[in-house]
Enzyme design. Structure first.
Site, mmCIF file in Angstrom:
data_model
loop_
_atom_site.group_PDB
_atom_site.id
_atom_site.type_symbol
_atom_site.label_atom_id
_atom_site.label_comp_id
_atom_site.label_asym_id
_atom_site.label_seq_id
_atom_site.Cartn_x
_atom_site.Cartn_y
_atom_site.Cartn_z
ATOM 1 N N GLU A 264 38.560 13.863 2.305
ATOM 2 C CA GLU A 264 39.015 13.155 1.448
ATOM 3 C C GLU A 264 38.600 13.891 -0.089
ATOM 4 O OE1 GLU A 264 38.205 8.725 -0.634
ATOM 5 O OE2 GLU A 264 36.571 9.599 0.647
ATOM 6 N N LYS A 339 44.718 4.758 1.106
ATOM 7 C CA LYS A 339 43.435 3.972 1.274
ATOM 8 C C LYS A 339 43.464 2.494 0.870
ATOM 9 C CE LYS A 339 38.602 4.784 0.258
ATOM 10 N NZ LYS A 339 37.485 5.516 -0.796
ATOM 11 N N CYS A 373 37.889 7.181 4.580
ATOM 12 C CA CYS A 373 36.365 6.813 4.242
ATOM 13 C C CYS A 373 36.107 5.451 4.478
ATOM 14 C CB CYS A 373 36.286 7.436 2.745
ATOM 15 S SG CYS A 373 34.599 7.580 2.448
#
Length: 509
Positions: A264, A339, A373
């Site tokens: 990321e 995300k 993440c």
């Protein structure tokens, strides 16, 4: 370089003939009337259809590899091109033979430099293994020999090419693809003046010389993952980022990895140029790189024959800032993932917005999922992906402290166990003092597995050294997942109580 939409490797069809002919004329422009007639291709397809391969780029045939099966005692004797092809009748093909003999391979000049020839050679090797043949033999031209013929004999020329003192566009490529020289043959191809009608008989040995009745493009059971633990460092411009990225892609593809996973926000060093702006404005300047990065990584995916997960980067859409990444497939296509769960810091410092698409991706190695993440800390996402058949979950992440890394690690391990899948994570390491909100990083790339007898007892297939720039190359066996689903000590996916609860998507209004 040609702009590429999609690449396909498949068996030749007679409907491809006109495009095959046109590309062959371009590829052999120095040889007069050098192309196969339609009746030759018809005969080849009747004789040995699985041995005839083509590369298709955006619907156009741009390369081909044609083969016969020949007994080794015939293939290794001195012969001419006419003799080995039966004067172009291909009656030398012997299905009981033990050698795959390459009678032609070419790439259209406009599509060279994309390593498409390497794909054809790799497909030939795969076919050789699947047909349980002892190896591949062919006679290669040496088209640059005419430039050195006054000072070097063919043997001396070949040795200098082998030692990389001289470059030959055909022989140098073949030697780099694990073929070794057996002998030099005279008068091989009439009219090949650039090679002075010499040819080099080359051979590749099949070390898996045992039955393996598969077809080209059969899905693999062993998938090789290349995880990149990226060191944050100052980068002067986008080209410097590409150079560093290509170094790692080259490294993991050199080990024949099927996937390369970047972390990321690994492009964060480029934000140093915007330190005079507010954090929110600086990250929006960084978002301008997203599409150029996608295009370049698509090119890398093609050139290095590897599927690349580009970690993540900021992306502006209708003035909204998202955290996205791209799956750049080796067939030339790409897809975007976003995300979904945005951290408090991403909102407070950057004003980011979460995505609203939960999806899996079909690849040549099976179905995969990608979450960025913080997303891995929400089990519902990967459970929905698992219900769609996901076998590998990729997690590019960025954590500044060990606390944050611990959350990512243990949640990723939980996702592997509860969804009976593999989970691969990769993050950034080191310090970046000149970029606001990105100053320190902590990471340890790893691949996690379910917890049962076929897997490591601690559920960790492999881990990188913490906080050190490196790659992690890991093989995972998806067939073990199939066995686990049916015969595991516990069967988590099968034993869910759907009569009591269910995880489902919420429909959009």
């Amino acid at each position: 370089m040609q702009e590429i939409g999609k690449i396909e490797l498949r068996n030749l069809k007679i409907e491809d003939y006109l495009q095959l002919k046109n590309s062959m004329i371009e590829a052999y422009s120095e040889l007069e009337e050098m192309y196969w007639k339609e009746h030759h291709i018809i005969k080849l397809l009747d004789t040995f259809p699985e041995g005839q391969l083509v590369v298709i780029v955006d619907g156009k045939v741009v390369g081909s590899a044609l083969s016969l099966i020949i007994p080794s005692e015939v293939a290794q004797k001195n012969h001419t091109y006419e003799q080995i092809t039966g004067n172009y009748t291909f009656n030398t093909h012997d299905s009981t033979g033990d050698i795959l003999y390459g009678i032609d391979v070419f790439i259209h000049p406009k599509y060279r430099g994309l390593r498409l020839g390497r794909r054809l050679y790799d497909a030939r090797k795969e076919l050789c293994e699947q047909l349980n043949l002892a190896g591949i033999i062919f006679a290669g031209r040496i088209p640059n020999y005419s430039e050195y013929s006054k000072t070097l004999n063919p043997k001396e020329y070949i040795e200098k090419v082998r030692m990389k003192e001289i470059y030959d566009p055909v022989l140098s490529f073949q030697l780099s693809n694990d073929f070794h020289v057996k002998k030099i043959m005279k008068n091989y191809l009439e009219g090949d003046t650039s090679s002075h009608e010499y040819a080099v008989l080359l051979e590749w040995h099949n070390i898996f010389y045992e039955p393996s009745p598969k077809l080209i493009n059969t899905r693999k059971s062993i998938i090789r993952l290349g995880l990149i633990q990226w060191q944050m460092r100052p980068l002067s411009n986008l080209e410097a980022l590409f150079d560093q990225a290509e170094f790692f892609i080259d490294a993991v593809s050199g080990y024949e990895s099927d996937f390369a996973l970047f972390p990321e926000f690994f492009i964060a060093p480029l934000m140093a140029d915007y330190n005079h702006l507010s954090e929110a404005d600086a990250i929006r300047e960084l978002a301008k790189y997203a599409n150029p990065i996608r295009r370049k990584f698509q090119e890398f995916a093609i050139s290095y024959n590897i599927n690349i997960i580009t970690g993540s980067m900021p992306y502006l859409d209708n003035n909204k800032l998202y955290n996205v990444g791209f799956l750049c497939k080796r067939d030339g296509t790409s897809e975007m993932y976003t995300k979904i769960h945005i951290t408090p810091n991403e909102i407070a410092h950057w004003g980011m917005t979460g995505g609203d698409i939960i999806q899996t991706f079909d690849t040549d190695c099976g179905k995969i999922g990608i979450v960025i993440c913080y997303d891995v800390e929400f089990p519902e996402l990967s459970r929905l992906m698992s219900d769609e058949g996901m076998q590998i979950l990729f997690v590019p992440f960025l954590t500044d402290t060990q606390n944050g890394y611990t959350r990512v690690k243990h949640c990723a391990q939980a996702r592997a166990i509860e969804n009976e899948c593999y989970v691969a994570i990769a993050g950034c390491v080191g310090n970046l003092p000149k970029v606001e909100n990105m100053d320190i990083q902590f990471a340890q790339a790893a691949v996690f597995t379910p917890s049962d007898f076929s897997f490591p007892t601690n559920g960790i297939k492999a881990e990188a050294t913490p906080n050190t720039e490196m790659t992690l190359i890991v093989d995972v066996d998806v067939d073990l997942l199939k066995e686990l689903h049916e015969y595991g000590s516990v069967r988590i996916l099968k034993d869910r109580r759907h009569d009591l609860y269910q995880v489902s998507r919420k429909s959009k209004k």
